[in-house]
Design an enzyme around this catalytic site. Structure first.
Site, PDB file in Angstrom:
ATOM      1  N   LEU A  73       0.811  -1.210   0.000  1.00  0.00           N
ATOM      2  CA  LEU A  73       0.000   0.000   0.000  1.00  0.00           C
ATOM      3  C   LEU A  73       0.846   1.261   0.000  1.00  0.00           C
ATOM      4  O   LEU A  73       0.422   2.296  -0.510  1.00  0.00           O
ATOM      5  CB  LEU A  73      -0.929   0.022   1.229  1.00  0.00           C
ATOM      6  CG  LEU A  73      -1.964  -1.096   1.320  1.00  0.00           C
ATOM      7  CD1 LEU A  73      -2.776  -0.953   2.590  1.00  0.00           C
ATOM      8  CD2 LEU A  73      -2.874  -1.081   0.098  1.00  0.00           C
ATOM      9  N   GLY A  74       2.021   1.202   0.601  1.00  0.00           N
ATOM     10  CA  GLY A  74       2.851   2.391   0.686  1.00  0.00           C
ATOM     11  C   GLY A  74       4.077   2.114   1.517  1.00  0.00           C
ATOM     12  O   GLY A  74       4.268   1.008   2.041  1.00  0.00           O
ATOM     13  N   GLY A 106       6.943   4.199   4.341  1.00  0.00           N
ATOM     14  CA  GLY A 106       7.321   5.374   5.101  1.00  0.00           C
ATOM     15  C   GLY A 106       8.764   5.303   5.541  1.00  0.00           C
ATOM     16  O   GLY A 106       9.522   4.429   5.113  1.00  0.00           O
ATOM     17  N   VAL A 136       3.980  -0.788   4.278  1.00  0.00           N
ATOM     18  CA  VAL A 136       2.604  -1.172   4.614  1.00  0.00           C
ATOM     19  C   VAL A 136       2.023  -2.034   3.502  1.00  0.00           C
ATOM     20  O   VAL A 136       2.101  -1.673   2.316  1.00  0.00           O
ATOM     21  CB  VAL A 136       1.725   0.067   4.835  1.00  0.00           C
ATOM     22  CG1 VAL A 136       0.338  -0.349   5.339  1.00  0.00           C
ATOM     23  CG2 VAL A 136       2.370   1.033   5.812  1.00  0.00           C
ATOM     24  N   LYS A 145       1.782  -3.342   8.864  1.00  0.00           N
ATOM     25  CA  LYS A 145       2.909  -2.424   8.863  1.00  0.00           C
ATOM     26  C   LYS A 145       4.138  -3.174   9.362  1.00  0.00           C
ATOM     27  O   LYS A 145       4.184  -3.630  10.513  1.00  0.00           O
ATOM     28  CB  LYS A 145       2.591  -1.235   9.766  1.00  0.00           C
ATOM     29  CG  LYS A 145       3.415   0.002   9.509  1.00  0.00           C
ATOM     30  CD  LYS A 145       2.774   1.209  10.186  1.00  0.00           C
ATOM     31  CE  LYS A 145       3.395   2.503   9.716  1.00  0.00           C
ATOM     32  NZ  LYS A 145       2.697   3.674  10.268  1.00  0.00           N
ATOM     33  N   ASP A 199       2.185  15.083  15.041  1.00  0.00           N
ATOM     34  CA  ASP A 199       2.113  15.243  13.583  1.00  0.00           C
ATOM     35  C   ASP A 199       0.657  15.193  13.130  1.00  0.00           C
ATOM     36  O   ASP A 199       0.291  14.439  12.222  1.00  0.00           O
ATOM     37  CB  ASP A 199       2.953  14.180  12.885  1.00  0.00           C
ATOM     38  CG  ASP A 199       3.270  14.540  11.429  1.00  0.00           C
ATOM     39  OD1 ASP A 199       3.134  15.738  11.073  1.00  0.00           O
ATOM     40  OD2 ASP A 199       3.649  13.650  10.662  1.00  0.00           O
TER      41      ASP A 199
END
Length: 338
Positions: free
Chosen positions: A20-21, A23, A28, A42, A136
């Site tokens: 999905l992505g 970081g 993820v 994750k 954040d």
């Protein structure tokens, strides 16, 4: 998913299918689990073993999210903070992120915008009762349920209030002036970030703009906050004042707590919806992350890093053409629920 030598180790019981992505601390995946069903899995990046600061951020995120338990915070289903078994399994939020919603729809209907700001405030108030600072708060870290309700997520920069930390972390568009100056994060710096988010969700624009870290720092520290009513018709003076109070430059002149912000918001928009935040049980609970498309600068130690933040270039290109919740969750509307 075939594992490479440098791929994160998949915990037993989880079957990843799509990435999905990615970081700074983790990658993820969409995954299946016999008990939890579809989850956002994750997994820490392999290089965290050689980067103590980032490893500590991942450990903190797992420990924090397993402690929290509230409908307005993304739910953690299971996790382990350290070692080769480290992972975090999170609920899927089919609506994507608030950031994506703003990008695709532009300015939201006022009632919907107020509801989303209130949802985020409720989640943040709860985390403060649980003695956690988010550090954040921004639309990219707010996730939407299938009913269109907002859930605060991604505690990768979070910290327990009892811990003393001089780390300068956050996203420059949303950072409080005192954080730019090197002061430690506080409840009031989270309130400021919430104020920036509220300004953006209600008006469709951020209160301060800049192309570089230095430009944003100067804007937050010396610029004047525009009256939100100049950007959107229909905002009451009371609602505009709530947002501007959250964005006061001096911390001692802001709302002293998110609970105070929430009370003022509800008085300015009379129908209150959610109960007050309560202390967490000793159980598991909530957080998540999806891919992002906005060009935010996450800042650590005062230096800007990759503007794409938590999505690498490959993921961002895919997301720009097809929203991730349609590509990976299958079927449904072309847009997130509202």
């Amino acid at each position: 998913m075939a594992e490479r030598d440098d791929a994160p180790r998949t915990p037993i019981g989880y079957r990843p299918s799509h990435r999905l992505g990615a970081g700074r601390t983790a990658i993820v995946y969409l995954a299946e689990h016999d008990t939890f069903g579809r989850v956002a899995l994750k997994l820490p990046r392999p290089e965290l073993s050689e980067r103590p600061l980032l490893r500590r951020m991942f450990e903190n995120e797992v420990m924090i999210t397993l402690r929290l338990d509230h409908p307005s915070v993304v739910k953690a289903l299971a996790g382990h903070p350290t070692g080769e078994r480290a992972f975090l399994a999170l609920e899927i939020c089919p609506g994507g992120t608030l950031d994506q919603l703003l990008l695709e729809r532009g300015r939201l209907p006022l009632a919907k915008a107020v509801q989303l700001v209130e949802d985020v405030a409720v989640g943040l108030a709860y985390t403060h009762v649980a003695k956690v600072l988010h550090r954040d708060v921004k639309p990219a870290n707010v996730f939407l349920s299938d009913a269109g309700r907002a859930k605060l997520g991604d505690f990768g920069t979070g910290t327990f209030m009892a811990e003393e930390s001089g780390d300068r972390v956050g996203t420059a568009f949303y950072m409080a002036p005192e954080i730019f100056e090197g002061a430690p994060a506080s409840v009031r710096s989270d309130v400021y970030s919430l104020g920036v988010l509220a300004f953006e969700v209600l008006t469709g624009e951020r209160p301060f703009k800049g192309d570089t870290y230095d430009a944003l720092m100067h804007a937050h520290m010396t610029g004047l906050v525009r009256d939100p009513r100049s950007l959107r018709d229909g905002l009451s003076s009371d609602l505009a004042q709530v947002v501007r109070t959250a964005l006061v430059r001096l911390p001692e002149r802001r709302f002293a707590s998110v609970a105070a912000f929430l009370k003022a918001l509800r008085e300015a928009t009379p129908e209150g919806r959610e109960p007050e935040a309560q202390a967490p049980p000793d159980g598991r609970a909530q957080v998540g992350r999806s891919s992002r498309m906005r060009q935010d600068d996450r800042v650590a130690g005062g230096a800007p890093v990759d503007p794409s933040n938590d999505v690498d270039a490959e993921d961002a290109d895919e997301s720009a053409s097809v929203p991730w919740w349609r590509r990976f969750l299958g079927g449904g509307s072309d847009e997130p629920s509202s």
